[in-house]
Write a protein that holds these residues in place. Structure first.
Motif, PDB file in Angstrom:
ATOM      1  N   SER A  17       0.844  -1.188   0.000  1.00  0.00           N
ATOM      2  CA  SER A  17       0.000   0.000   0.000  1.00  0.00           C
ATOM      3  C   SER A  17       0.878   1.235   0.000  1.00  0.00           C
ATOM      4  N   HIS A 119      -5.098  -5.373   6.273  1.00  0.00           N
ATOM      5  CA  HIS A 119      -4.838  -5.150   4.848  1.00  0.00           C
ATOM      6  C   HIS A 119      -6.106  -4.887   4.053  1.00  0.00           C
ATOM      7  N   ARG A 121      -8.672  -2.703   2.213  1.00  0.00           N
ATOM      8  CA  ARG A 121      -8.277  -1.562   1.382  1.00  0.00           C
ATOM      9  C   ARG A 121      -9.457  -0.617   1.166  1.00  0.00           C
ATOM     10  N   LEU A 126      -5.472   2.859  -0.381  1.00  0.00           N
ATOM     11  CA  LEU A 126      -4.679   2.699   0.836  1.00  0.00           C
ATOM     12  C   LEU A 126      -5.342   1.671   1.755  1.00  0.00           C
ATOM     13  N   THR A 127      -4.515   1.007   2.534  1.00  0.00           N
ATOM     14  CA  THR A 127      -5.019  -0.004   3.468  1.00  0.00           C
ATOM     15  C   THR A 127      -5.243   0.592   4.854  1.00  0.00           C
TER      16      THR A 127
END
Length: 257
Positions: A17, A119, A121, A126-127
């Motif tokens: 990310s 994780h 998203r 972006l995570t």
């Protein structure tokens, strides 16, 4: 393997990310978020603003996060014994660590944020981890810990656990694999992370989940103070919240050899 397992494997294989360099923050005056407060609530707001450091919250929080943080700080201030200076805290299931402003304001110490689904998203690519690590950098000594809290062995003076998965439906709604539904195992482990004399605050959503939480506490043999329904004039939540407070027993004295 069902669809939730497949989605989970995909997230674990696509962890990269971009880092977050700056949050959008609050676009309006914080006072505008609470324009309909009565005199008692306004007095409460002023008390919290005088008692705690909130000056950089507009930089750290969007509007909903600001209201959520103020609600949590209000509840902590009223329900949780003040921790000693330098106390270490843990936010279990911290998502993107968005509650760190309230947590750090309350305790003044270092906080870790543990998130299983780190994780996941967002629409901007972006995570959660990217947001959580950015937030952790805003407070000295804080860490964002991706992965199951079952992997952590550090000890903490204060643990906050908001909306644990005590029934299966929310777990399914968030798309998490069935194997992560371990309410009793998690409860025992999280309680075991407390320092002697440490405090654990658990918050459930709705009476049905609170009843399940009570049953889990009984099954685990853990004594808890039922806080009942948690109310705050700043709350943006549509569903009722119920709280529990647990204190870790003091460790037995170590006998000489």
């Amino acid at each position: 393997m069902d669809s939730r397992d497949l989605r989970w494997l995909l997230k674990q294989s696509l962890r990269l990310s971009p880092p977050l360099t700056r949050k959008r923050g609050l676009r309006e005056d914080p006072a505008a978020l609470f324009g309909n407060l009565d005199a008692e609530a306004l007095q409460r707001l002023q008390t919290l603003q005088q008692r705690y450091r909130l000056s950089d919250w507009p930089r750290l929080c969007v509007a909903m996060e600001y209201r959520e943080n103020l609600t949590l700080l209000d509840l902590l201030d009223r329900c949780v014994p003040p921790p000693a200076a330098g106390a270490r805290g843990l936010d279990v299931g911290c998502r993107n660590f968005s509650y760190l402003p309230a947590l750090s304001a309350f305790s003044g110490g270092r906080w870790d944020g543990s998130e299983l689904d780190a994780h996941a998203r967002y629409w901007n690519g972006l995570t959660r981890r990217a947001y959580g690590e950015w937030m952790a950098r805003q407070r000295a000594g804080c860490r964002y810990l991706p992965g199951s809290v079952l992997h952590w062995r550090d000890r903490y003076d204060l643990i906050v656990w908001l909306l644990p998965f005590v029934v299966e439906e929310p777990l399914r709604w968030w798309g998490l694999p069935q194997r992560f539904f371990q309410p009793l195992v998690l409860l025992r482990h999280v309680h075991g992370l407390l320092q002697p004399g440490g405090t654990l605050l658990i918050v459930n959503q709705g009476e049905a989940e609170a009843d399940v939480q009570q049953a889990l506490l009984d099954h685990a043999g853990l004594q808890a103070t039922a806080l009942g329904e948690l109310q705050s004039p700043f709350s943006p939540f549509r569903h009722r919240r119920f709280g529990w407070l647990l204190r870790a027993g003091l460790a037995p004295a170590t006998l000489p050899p």
